[in-house]
Design an enzyme around this catalytic site. Structure first.
Site, short mmCIF file in Angstrom:
data_model
loop_
_atom_site.label_atom_id
_atom_site.label_comp_id
_atom_site.label_asym_id
_atom_site.label_seq_id
_atom_site.Cartn_x
_atom_site.Cartn_y
_atom_site.Cartn_z
N GLU B 49 0.87 -1.18 0.00
CA GLU B 49 0.00 0.00 0.00
C GLU B 49 0.90 1.22 0.00
O GLU B 49 1.85 1.30 0.79
CB GLU B 49 -0.87 0.03 1.26
N ASP B 60 -5.72 9.71 10.26
CA ASP B 60 -4.38 9.20 10.52
C ASP B 60 -3.80 9.68 11.83
O ASP B 60 -3.92 10.85 12.18
CB ASP B 60 -3.43 9.59 9.37
#
Lengths: 414, 266
Positions: B49, B60
């Site tokens: 990824e 995040d």
């Protein structure tokens, strides 16, 4: 794209949360889908519930202090020599700004949903201060996320939050201002949405937060409508409503009840933060034609680069220092119901000087932006035009900035 | 030809193990270094990824934020991200690459143009953090037409009814978020609990691959190895930050870490 009459603007939203088919929405991580849906169900039910409305009105009246004053600025009007200049003194509200309405409603909703914790973001510190006040009042534990730069420049509000028992969490990422505070607050909610309610401090964020905030601040125009008819016997034929626009919560609330009037009779003028006169940076996405993009869960006009990175803003006013703008205002701009323009830092300071010279009113730097444009335009308007400026915040929080930029004599002792 | 993502799961299943998915941020700490890292870890990782750095990431945690801000500061642009993928694919034609990011970057690039660019550079799948179902239906269909997997995220807060609908519309791979957290949070629920949720999801359609991510580290990965796949992101970003701080080579250190992670799920 068209505004419908007789339907509140907050409800002119598609199933997926869009105004005019393209502004707003719910661009959120999967984890937040369920808590947002729960909040939507709760809000949709309660906003039409007579008992809930009565409860809201009771707190607005007895605790927030409704209605706030609607006064004529006689000396300023004479000085300017044009339209009549009036002000809706929303800074009379408990805590000193309009942010109290949204904070109160969010705490009432949090109580109904059985949440014990509430979090919120803040720029100028007003949203945080009011949320800390309301959280204390309703027995909720409170955390406020605030950019480190804003903590430094808005100390009086930081102190107030702490005094109310809230934990103030400094945010050091990015530009260390409101945009980063909102991001950090959303991140915290992602990790704690099972126990914690989130209050977004303006008419921004996922659609339900835009709606709740707009529903709450509309108290301002509900009061004003009554006051106008009270003063003038009927709705004035030429009315102009000036308001500063950051996220857009006070301006939306100031205009909402007048939405269905023809704009020739009742014009809305939104004043964004143009930033320092010599800087290219600004916080005025509507005025300077920023492209549509996604920020904090909603599609809106937003300052960004061609890749889609959100750009840093610059403004003397922490409350307006935000790169995006409420989807409601994007909708009002594109349907041409409202007109948007910008005032620079220097314009706002100069308007503050003028207003405080002639009146016993101390608008904070945010409404000083609106005063700047109102004063300029009022000069050219006829005497039967009623100009109303929403003085939505008190300058006490800005005393350090005012002292530095204008000198001690412009700061009243408190 | 089968999408390299499906090939990777097939291969892992043949070896009777979970697939290892790594997450690194494109351009962290430089364009060249992030390519070097991909080349080096591809020996042990099954699916890579690659994060598209964004400066207002709402999901995040601090480790990935640090990597993203570092990459942006070092000048990464959207076209550079595609270039990294293209360069990587030159020597790793069949290695699966997934781009992961926030929707505004795709929106500004233009959905169709973005997908064409994905195709020409060799992207096999997309994870868009803030484009949930059903908002993603149309975009997911576009991905399908380009043979790109649109990977749906599933969370502990996703209701059973919603899970069923999302999985019904989903492509062959989905991503289960282990707990209520941003990326890189400390694992606050037991691996047993996570696997229980995982099994519930897996039963809805056993043919769909389900990977687990968020909070997975060297310490916890072994306990979750019965899943189809496991994603490690923040722990790798942290290793890059640590290496830079100590003046060490991130490429070597990250490779070592990925090798170790792999050994725990064999």
């Amino acid at each position: 794209m068209k505004i419908k009459k007789k339907i509140p603007l907050i409800d002119q939203v598609s199933k997926l949360g869009f105004w005019g088919g393209k502004f707003g929405g719910n661009y959120v991580p999967e984890t937040l889908k369920k808590p947002i849906e729960d909040l939507e169900i709760l809000f949709n039910k309660l906003k039409n519930d007579k008992r809930f409305i009565a409860e809201r009105d009771k707190y607005f009246k007895n605790w927030v202090g409704a209605p706030t004053r609607f006064i004529k600025l006689e000396n300023l009007t004479n000085h300017v020599g044009g339209a009549q200049i009036w002000s809706k003194v929303v800074s009379d509200a408990n805590g000193g700004a309009h942010k109290i309405y949204n904070a109160t409603v969010h705490c009432l909703l949090a109580k109904r949903s059985g949440k014990k914790f509430i979090i919120g973001d803040t720029g100028a510190g007003y949203a945080g201060k009011m949320l800390s006040m309301a959280a204390k009042k309703f027995g909720l534990k409170c955390k406020i996320f605030m950019g480190a730069k804003d903590i430094a420049r808005q100390q009086p509000n930081v102190k107030a939050m702490k005094k109310n028992g809230a934990e103030v969490i400094p945010v050091y990422s990015g530009s260390q201002t409101l945009v980063d505070a909102v991001s950090e607050c959303m991140r915290f909610w992602v990790a704690n949405c099972d126990t914690t309610a989130m209050c977004v401090g303006s008419t921004v964020g996922p659609a339900v937060f835009v709606r709740i905030c707009g529903w709450s601040t509309s108290q301002i125009s509900r009061e004003l409508k009554v006051q106008l008819i009270d003063k003038f016997g009927s709705m004035p034929k030429k009315l102009k409503l000036y308001n500063c626009v950051g996220g857009g919560s006070s301006s939306f609330g100031f205009w909402n009840e007048f939405m269905d009037y023809d704009k020739k009779q009742c014009e809305f003028i939104g004043v964004e933060a143009g930033g320092p006169a010599k800087s290219k940076k600004h916080a005025a996405p509507l005025t300077y034609g920023s492209k549509i993009g996604i920020l904090h869960g909603a599609a809106q006009y937003v300052n960004q680069d061609s890749d889609g990175q959100i750009e840093e803003t610059e403004s003397i006013s922490a409350g307006l220092d935000y790169p995006g703008i409420s989807p409601l205002h994007c909708f009002l701009k594109d349907t041409k119901r409202a007109r948007y323009t910008a005032a620079s830092d220097e314009d706002a300071l100069s308007a503050y000087k003028t207003v405080t010279k002639f009146e016993k009113l101390r608008p904070s730097l945010e409404p000083s932006h609106a005063f700047s444009v109102a004063i300029k335009e009022a000069k050219k308007l006829s005497k039967d035009t009623i100009v109303v400026v929403n003085s939505c915040g008190d300058a006490y929080k800005d005393r350090e900035i005012l002292k530095k930029r204008l000198g001690k004599k412009y700061v009243e002792p408190n | 030809m089968l999408n390299p993502i499906s090939l990777a799961f097939k291969k892992a299943k043949q070896e009777n193990r979970a697939a290892l998915l790594t997450y690194t941020v494109a351009g962290d700490s430089s364009k060249k270094q992030s390519l070097d890292i991909l080349n080096s870890i591809s020996k042990n990782a099954d699916i890579l990824e690659l994060g598209v750095p964004h400066n207002t990431p709402v999901a995040d945690g601090s480790q990935i934020q640090t990597s993203a801000y570092r990459a942006i500061k070092n000048g990464i642009r959207m076209n550079d991200v595609f270039k990294i993928v293209k360069d990587f694919k030159k020597s790793n034609k069949n290695k699966a690459i997934i781009l992961m990011g926030y929707f505004n970057m795709i929106f500004q690039f233009g959905e169709n143009k973005f997908l064409n660019k994905c195709n020409s550079s060799g992207v096999n799948g997309l994870i868009v953090v803030d484009l949930p179902w059903p908002e993603n239906k149309e975009f997911a269909r576009k991905c399908k037409r380009k043979s790109i997997y649109f990977i749906q995220l599933l969370s502990p807060t996703t209701t059973t009814k919603r899970l069923k609908r999302i999985i019904r519309d989903s492509h062959p791979m989905n991503y289960f978020i282990s707990m209520l957290s941003t990326t890189g949070g400390k694992l606050k629920v037991s691996p047993k609990h996570i696997l229980k949720n995982y099994t519930k999801i897996k039963k809805i359609d056993p043919k769909k691959e389900i990977v687990i991510g968020f909070g997975i580290t060297e310490k916890t990965i072994g306990k979750l190895k019965s899943a189809d796949g496991l994603v490690v992101g923040s722990a790798i970003c942290k290793e890059i930050s640590k290496s830079l701080k100590h003046g060490q080579n991130p490429v070597t250190n990250v490779s070592k870490l990925v090798k170790k992670l792999k050994s725990k799920i064999l």
